[in-house]
Design a protein around this motif. Structure first.
Motif, PDB file in Angstrom:
ATOM      1  N   LEU A   1       0.823  -1.206   0.000  1.00 37.56           N
ATOM      2  CA  LEU A   1       0.000   0.000   0.000  1.00 37.56           C
ATOM      3  C   LEU A   1       0.858   1.258   0.000  1.00 37.56           C
TER       4      LEU A   1
ATOM      5  N   ALA B   1       2.421   1.825  -3.344  1.00 38.84           N
ATOM      6  CA  ALA B   1       1.426   2.223  -4.346  1.00 38.84           C
ATOM      7  C   ALA B   1       1.018   3.678  -4.167  1.00 38.84           C
TER       8      ALA B   1
ATOM      9  N   PRO C   1      -2.218   6.144  -7.384  1.00 37.85           N
ATOM     10  CA  PRO C   1      -2.920   5.185  -6.523  1.00 37.85           C
ATOM     11  C   PRO C   1      -4.419   5.246  -6.738  1.00 37.85           C
TER      12      PRO C   1
ATOM     13  N   GLU D   1      -6.822   2.187  -2.546  1.00 40.50           N
ATOM     14  CA  GLU D   1      -5.474   2.164  -1.962  1.00 40.50           C
ATOM     15  C   GLU D   1      -5.258   3.359  -1.047  1.00 40.50           C
TER      16      GLU D   1
ATOM     17  N   HIS E   1      -4.644   2.962   2.931  1.00 38.95           N
ATOM     18  CA  HIS E   1      -3.387   3.484   3.461  1.00 38.95           C
ATOM     19  C   HIS E   1      -3.642   4.477   4.595  1.00 38.95           C
TER      20      HIS E   1
ATOM     21  N   ARG F   1      -5.849  -6.578   4.813  1.00 39.72           N
ATOM     22  CA  ARG F   1      -6.791  -5.851   3.960  1.00 39.72           C
ATOM     23  C   ARG F   1      -8.179  -5.836   4.600  1.00 39.72           C
TER      24      ARG F   1
END
Length: 323
Positions: free
Chosen positions: A71, A74, A105, A109, A113, A255
Motif C-alpha cells: 500500500l 502504491a 494510486p 489504496e 493506506h 486488507r
C-alpha cells in the motif's frame, strides 16, 4: 520505469509496514534492500516457540506487514510486483518486491493506506449496534481481493457452536505452562516498544463470557460491561496451508482489518481455534468450507482505543553497507 527501490523509499514504506498486527505484538519482521528490490524476512529471534511452533503466526504477521508495504509503495506512486518465497534456499525471505509501472494510486489504496495508523485490536466489549450488510459485503470483498475467503458466523446456534470450539481450544492451550509463561513474557506493565500493554489487553475473562480471552493481564471490567451476547464472528481462510498460503492469508487479513477500520468498525483477533489443529479442523468442518481457516476475528462497534507501540523503523531495516 524505476529500475530499483532506494533506501529512502524502503524506510518510508517500512514505517507503515511495522504497523501490522502480530501475535503478542512481537513484530517478527525485517526488511532489506537487495539489488534494488525490497525483501520481507522473518525475524527468527522473535519467534514464539510455545505459541507458534510451526511459524504460522510469523508468516501471517509478515504477510500483513507485506500488505502495508504494498500500500505504501502504491500510494507513493511506485507500486510493486511481488514474488512470494523467491529463494527456495532462503525460507526466511517471504517476499521480494520490484518496481512495477508507475501509476496514480486508486481511491481504495488511498483509503486503506490512510487507515493504517488508525487500525488496532480492540479487545474491549463492543456496543450492540449491528454491523450493516454493506460493511459485511466490503469485508468479504477485501478477503476475495487477496485470494482468500471470509465466512461470517451469524445466528445464535452458529455462534454458540463456534464458541464451544474456541473455548475448547483455549482450555487446551491454557493447560500448557510453557505457553502461559511465554504469553506472560510479552505483557508489558511499563512503556516498551513491543509486547502487549496490560492496559490494552482487554478486561479479564469471566465465566459468563461467550468467547475466550487471551489473558494479557487486563483490568477488571466495570459492572454491566459484559461482552456482546451474539458477536459478529468472521473466519478468514485460504485455499491451502503452505507457507505461501499463510503469507497470502496475512495480506488478506490486513486488507480486511484496514477495510473494517475505514468503515468505522473495530476488530480483535481470536486465534486459539487456529492454533490447535483439531479445533481448526473442527472449525473448517462446521463451516463446510474447502481450504484452511487462518484467523478468526470478532467485529463490531466499540469505544475508541489506541494502537500498541512499535519499534523504531531503523531497528528492522537491513540496508546495503556503503563502501
Amino acid at each position: 520505469m524505476q529500475t530499483g527501490y532506494t533506501a529512502a523509499q524502503l524506510r518510508a514504506a517500512a514505517a507503515d509496514a511495522v504497523r501490522a498486527p502480530s501475535m503478542h505484538n512481537t513484530q517478527p519482521w525485517r526488511f532489506r534492500l537487495r539489488d534494488g528490490a525490497i525483501e520481507v524476512l522473518t525475524d527468527p529471534a522473535r519467534r514464539l516457540p510455545a505459541t507458534d511452533p510451526s511459524g504460522w503466526g510469523i508468516r501471517i504477521a509478515c504477510g500483513a506487514a507485506l500488505f502495508n508495504l504494498r500500500l505504501a509503495l502504491a500510494v507513493a506512486g511506485v507500486p510493486a510486483t511481488v514474488r512470494l518465497r523467491p529463494y527456495p534456499a532462503e525460507p526466511d525471505v517471504l517476499a521480494r518486491l520490484w518496481p512495477d509501472t508507475p501509476r496514480r494510486p486508486t481511491p481504495t489504496e488511498q483509503a486503506l493506506h490512510t487507515a493504517i495508523p488508525r487500525r488496532f485490536s480492540n479487545r474491549a466489549p463492543f456496543w450492540p449496534d449491528p454491523v450493516p450488510a454493506d460493511v459485511r459485503w466490503r469485508l468479504g470483498e477485501a478477503a476475495r481481493a487477496e485470494q482468500c475467503w471470509l465466512e461470517l458466523v451469524v445466528g445464535t446456534s452458529a455462534v454458540t457452536a463456534f464458541a464451544e470450539i474456541a473455548r475448547g481450544a483455549h482450555r487446551v492451550l491454557e493447560r500448557d505452562a510453557t505457553y502461559r509463561a511465554e504469553r506472560d513474557e510479552w505483557v508489558r506493565t511499563t512503556p516498551a516498544p513491543d509486547g502487549v500493554p496490560a492496559a490494552a489487553g482487554g478486561p479479564r475473562g469471566e465465566p459468563q463470557d461467550l468467547l475466550p480471552s487471551r489473558g494479557f493481564g487486563g483490568r477488571d471490567r466495570a459492572p454491566g460491561r459484559d461482552f456482546e451476547p451474539e458477536p459478529l464472528v468472521a473466519v478468514l481462510g485460504s485455499p491451502g496451508n503452505t507457507a505461501v498460503d499463510q503469507v497470502i492469508a496475512g495480506q488478506a487479513l490486513q486488507r480486511v482489518l484496514l477495510t473494517a477500520t475505514d468503515a468505522g468498525v473495530s476488530a480483535s483477533m481470536l486465534s486459539q481455534p487456529i492454533e490447535v489443529p483439531s479445533a481448526r479442523e473442527q472449525l473448517r468442518l462446521s463451516l463446510g468450507r474447502f481450504g484452511t481457516p487462518q484467523m478468526v476475528m470478532r467485529i463490531g462497534y466499540g469505544q475508541p482505543g489506541w494502537p500498541t507501540p512499535r519499534r523504531d523503523v531503523d531497528e528492522v531495516l537491513d540496508l546495503p553497507v556503503r563502501p
